[in-house]
Design an enzyme around this catalytic site. Structure first.
Site, mmCIF file in Angstrom:
data_model
loop_
_atom_site.group_PDB
_atom_site.id
_atom_site.type_symbol
_atom_site.label_atom_id
_atom_site.label_comp_id
_atom_site.label_asym_id
_atom_site.label_seq_id
_atom_site.Cartn_x
_atom_site.Cartn_y
_atom_site.Cartn_z
ATOM 1 C CG HIS A 133 -2.134 -0.828 1.114
ATOM 2 N ND1 HIS A 133 -2.091 -2.200 1.073
ATOM 3 C CD2 HIS A 133 -3.464 -0.495 1.058
ATOM 4 C CE1 HIS A 133 -3.318 -2.677 0.978
ATOM 5 N NE2 HIS A 133 -4.174 -1.663 0.960
ATOM 6 C CG HIS A 185 2.048 -3.553 6.514
ATOM 7 N ND1 HIS A 185 3.006 -4.399 5.984
ATOM 8 C CD2 HIS A 185 1.110 -3.385 5.547
ATOM 9 C CE1 HIS A 185 2.661 -4.722 4.747
ATOM 10 N NE2 HIS A 185 1.506 -4.135 4.469
#
Length: 219
Positions: A133, A185
């Site tokens: 992302h 993450h």
């Protein structure tokens, strides 16, 4: 020897990304401890603030999703091709594809596990490092900013240019934050995505792309 600031920016970010990757692979304890502490604190906030978490998921999974970003890059390529600016259309397409290939290759090579929670608020597939992302948003936003016409020398940037930069910076920083906040993450995954994205864009755009004898950036 090249003196283009963009070139050196790209080289510097690439070297920093390489150093960060080495630390992650080696399991450098100070970095791992920092990642765990930040991820744990943000996850605790996400669990206790469901309304904020839902907003973060909309931003992360829809507004700033990699496929949304790639769609924007595809639209830019089509518009550039339609205008006859085929060199820049190809450059945008190639850099976007290269970013996808690089991030997936590194995920496979590094094989870093994502955070695991007993009470997850989101989920994600594939390995954690680097953040796809963050990297995709950095690459696409960087390329779109590069496509903006530059103001004449000595003239302040217009409102549209300032607005475009603001949206790009908020998007890049925002998507990185949402990935850590949602617990999918580690902070260093996001940092690596940012560094690699800047490196790709800076190196790819450091060489002027000319079409029909003029510099399209100056139009």
């Amino acid at each position: 020897m090249r003196k283009d600031p963009l070139w050196w920016t790209g080289i510097g970010c690439a070297l920093l990304a390489a150093a960060l990757t080495t630390l992650v692979v080696a399991g450098w304890r100070p970095l791992i401890a920092y990642d765990e502490r930040v991820a744990r604190d943000l996850h605790a906030h996400a669990v206790t603030h469901p309304a904020v978490t839902r907003s973060m998921r909309v931003l992360s999974d829809w507004v700033w999703d990699p496929w949304t970003m790639r769609a924007l890059a595809a639209v830019a390529c089509v518009l550039l091709w339609w205008r006859g600016d085929r060199r820049r259309a190809l450059l945008v397409a190639l850099v976007t594809l290269a970013a996808s290939a690089l991030q997936q290759g590194l995920k496979l090579l590094v094989g870093r596990d994502r955070p695991v929670w007993s009470d997850p608020v989101d989920s994600a597939q594939y390995a954690a490092y680097p953040s796809g992302h963050a990297m995709t948003a950095t690459v696409v936003c960087g390329l779109l900013l590069w496509l903006l016409p530059r103001p004449p020398p000595g003239r302040a940037p217009g409102v549209r240019r300032v607005a475009a930069w603001t949206v790009a910076v908020v998007s890049v920083l925002g998507v990185g934050f949402t990935r850590v906040y949602l617990g999918v993450h580690w902070p260093s995954d996001v940092l690596a995505g940012w560094l690699l994205g800047v490196a790709l864009v800076a190196l790819a755009t450091s060489v002027p792309v000319r079409e029909r004898g003029c510099d399209p950036v100056e139009r």
